[in-house]
Design an enzyme around this catalytic site. Structure first.
Site, PDB file in Angstrom:
ATOM      1  N   HIS A   1       0.805  -1.223   0.000  1.00 36.59           N
ATOM      2  CA  HIS A   1       0.000   0.000   0.000  1.00 36.59           C
ATOM      3  C   HIS A   1       0.840   1.274   0.000  1.00 36.59           C
ATOM      4  O   HIS A   1       0.282   2.370  -0.055  1.00 36.59           O
ATOM      5  CB  HIS A   1      -0.924   0.022   1.233  1.00 36.59           C
ATOM      6  CG  HIS A   1      -1.816  -1.167   1.335  1.00 36.59           C
ATOM      7  ND1 HIS A   1      -1.513  -2.253   2.137  1.00 36.59           N
ATOM      8  CD2 HIS A   1      -2.994  -1.461   0.734  1.00 36.59           C
ATOM      9  CE1 HIS A   1      -2.465  -3.167   2.034  1.00 36.59           C
ATOM     10  NE2 HIS A   1      -3.365  -2.704   1.184  1.00 36.59           N
TER      11      HIS A   1
ATOM     12  N   HIS B   1       1.956  -1.355  11.599  1.00 35.83           N
ATOM     13  CA  HIS B   1       1.716  -1.083  10.183  1.00 35.83           C
ATOM     14  C   HIS B   1       0.521  -0.150  10.020  1.00 35.83           C
ATOM     15  O   HIS B   1      -0.606  -0.492  10.398  1.00 35.83           O
ATOM     16  CB  HIS B   1       1.473  -2.397   9.433  1.00 35.83           C
ATOM     17  CG  HIS B   1       2.697  -3.260   9.339  1.00 35.83           C
ATOM     18  ND1 HIS B   1       3.307  -3.537   8.134  1.00 35.83           N
ATOM     19  CD2 HIS B   1       3.427  -3.886  10.297  1.00 35.83           C
ATOM     20  CE1 HIS B   1       4.364  -4.309   8.359  1.00 35.83           C
ATOM     21  NE2 HIS B   1       4.455  -4.535   9.660  1.00 35.83           N
TER      22      HIS B   1
ATOM     23  N   GLN C   1       7.690  -6.721   6.115  1.00 34.91           N
ATOM     24  CA  GLN C   1       8.509  -6.864   7.324  1.00 34.91           C
ATOM     25  C   GLN C   1       9.221  -8.201   7.338  1.00 34.91           C
ATOM     26  O   GLN C   1      10.375  -8.310   7.770  1.00 34.91           O
ATOM     27  CB  GLN C   1       7.632  -6.704   8.563  1.00 34.91           C
ATOM     28  CG  GLN C   1       8.409  -6.751   9.879  1.00 34.91           C
ATOM     29  CD  GLN C   1       7.521  -6.469  11.079  1.00 34.91           C
ATOM     30  OE1 GLN C   1       6.582  -5.686  11.011  1.00 34.91           O
ATOM     31  NE2 GLN C   1       7.807  -7.123  12.191  1.00 34.91           N
TER      32      GLN C   1
END
Length: 210
Positions: A100, A166, A138
Site C-alpha cells: 500500500h 503497520h 517486514q
C-alpha cells in the site's frame, strides 16, 4: 528529460537494471494522484506538493541506491579475545509497506556471535536502514538483514527481531491501531542452540517489564 535506465549500486539485489522515470515525470504522476484524490493540483497550496513528494521519495527510498554488503565491508580482526554476543537493541525502523506504500514503524533488535572479526556497531544500524528505505514486507526485511550479516561477517550466528506497527492496518482496512507485528530470523548458533536463542530473546526484553 526522458526516462532512463539506471543500474542500482547495491550488490545485494538480484535486479540488474530499472527504467527510472525523470523527475518531471514523477512530479506529473503526483499531480495525477492529487487530481484522482479530488483536489486541484493547480491551487496555491498544492503547487509545490509534487516537488516535495518527490524529494520525500528520494529520502524514503534511498536504500535502492545503497548496498548493505558494502556497509559491512570494513571489519576489524582484533577482538581482544572477545567471544560472545554483539547486540544492538531498539534500532528505529521506518519503512513502507510494498502493498500500500504506507509506513510501518517500529524497532529492530540485531545480534551476531562473531568468529574472528567484528564490524563497527553503527554499521549494523546502517544495514537496517538500507533495507528499511525500500518498499518492503517486514518478513522480507527481517530475512534480508540476517542473511546479509551472515553472508558478509561469517559469524557463528545471527539473530534479528523486528517489532512494528503497520499503518496500512491502523489507518485503513480493519483499522486496528497499535497492533504490533513481530518477525524473527535466526542463523547458525541462534537457530541450532535453543539456549542461545532464548538468551537473545531475554536480552531483547530485559528491563522492559515484559
Amino acid at each position: 528529460m526522458d526516462a532512463f535506465v539506471e543500474k542500482p549500486k547495491r550488490s545485494d539485489d538480484q535486479q540488474t537494471e530499472i527504467v527510472r522515470p525523470s523527475r518531471h515525470e514523477a512530479e506529473d504522476a503526483v499531480r495525477t494522484l492529487l487530481a484522482y484524490a479530488g483536489d486541484d493540483p493547480r491551487r496555491e497550496g498544492l503547487l509545490d506538493t509534487p516537488k516535495r513528494v518527490v524529494d520525500s521519495y528520494d529520502e524514503f527510498f534511498s536504500g535502492y541506491h545503497e548496498s548493505a554488503h558494502e556497509v559491512l565491508s570494513r571489519t576489524f580482526d582484533e577482538v581482544g579475545g572477545y567471544d560472545d554476543i554483539v547486540m544492538l537493541r531498539d534500532i528505529e525502523v521506518n519503512s513502507h509497506c510494498e502493498h500500500h506504500m504506507i509506513p510501518f514503524i517500529g524497532k529492530a533488535h540485531v545480534a551476531y556471535f562473531p568468529t574472528d572479526r567484528v564490524v563497527g556497531i553503527s554499521k549494523l544500524a546502517r544495514v537496517v536502514d538500507v533495507f528499511a528505505h525500500r518498499l518492503q514486507t517486514q518478513e522480507t526485511m527481517t530475512a534480508q538483514i540476517a542473511e546479509t550479516i551472515d553472508d558478509v561477517l561469517k559469524p557463528k550466528g545471527v539473530a534479528v527481531m523486528i517489532e512494528a506497527v503497520h499503518q496500512c492496518m491502523s489507518l485503513r482496512g480493519v483499522k486496528k491501531p497499535d497492533v504490533a507485528t513481530i518477525t524473527t530470523q535466526f542463523t547458525g548458533i541462534f537457530k541450532e542452540d535453543p539456549a542461545q536463542q532464548a538468551r537473545f530473546m531475554t536480552l531483547v526484553s530485559s528491563d522492559r517489564g515484559r
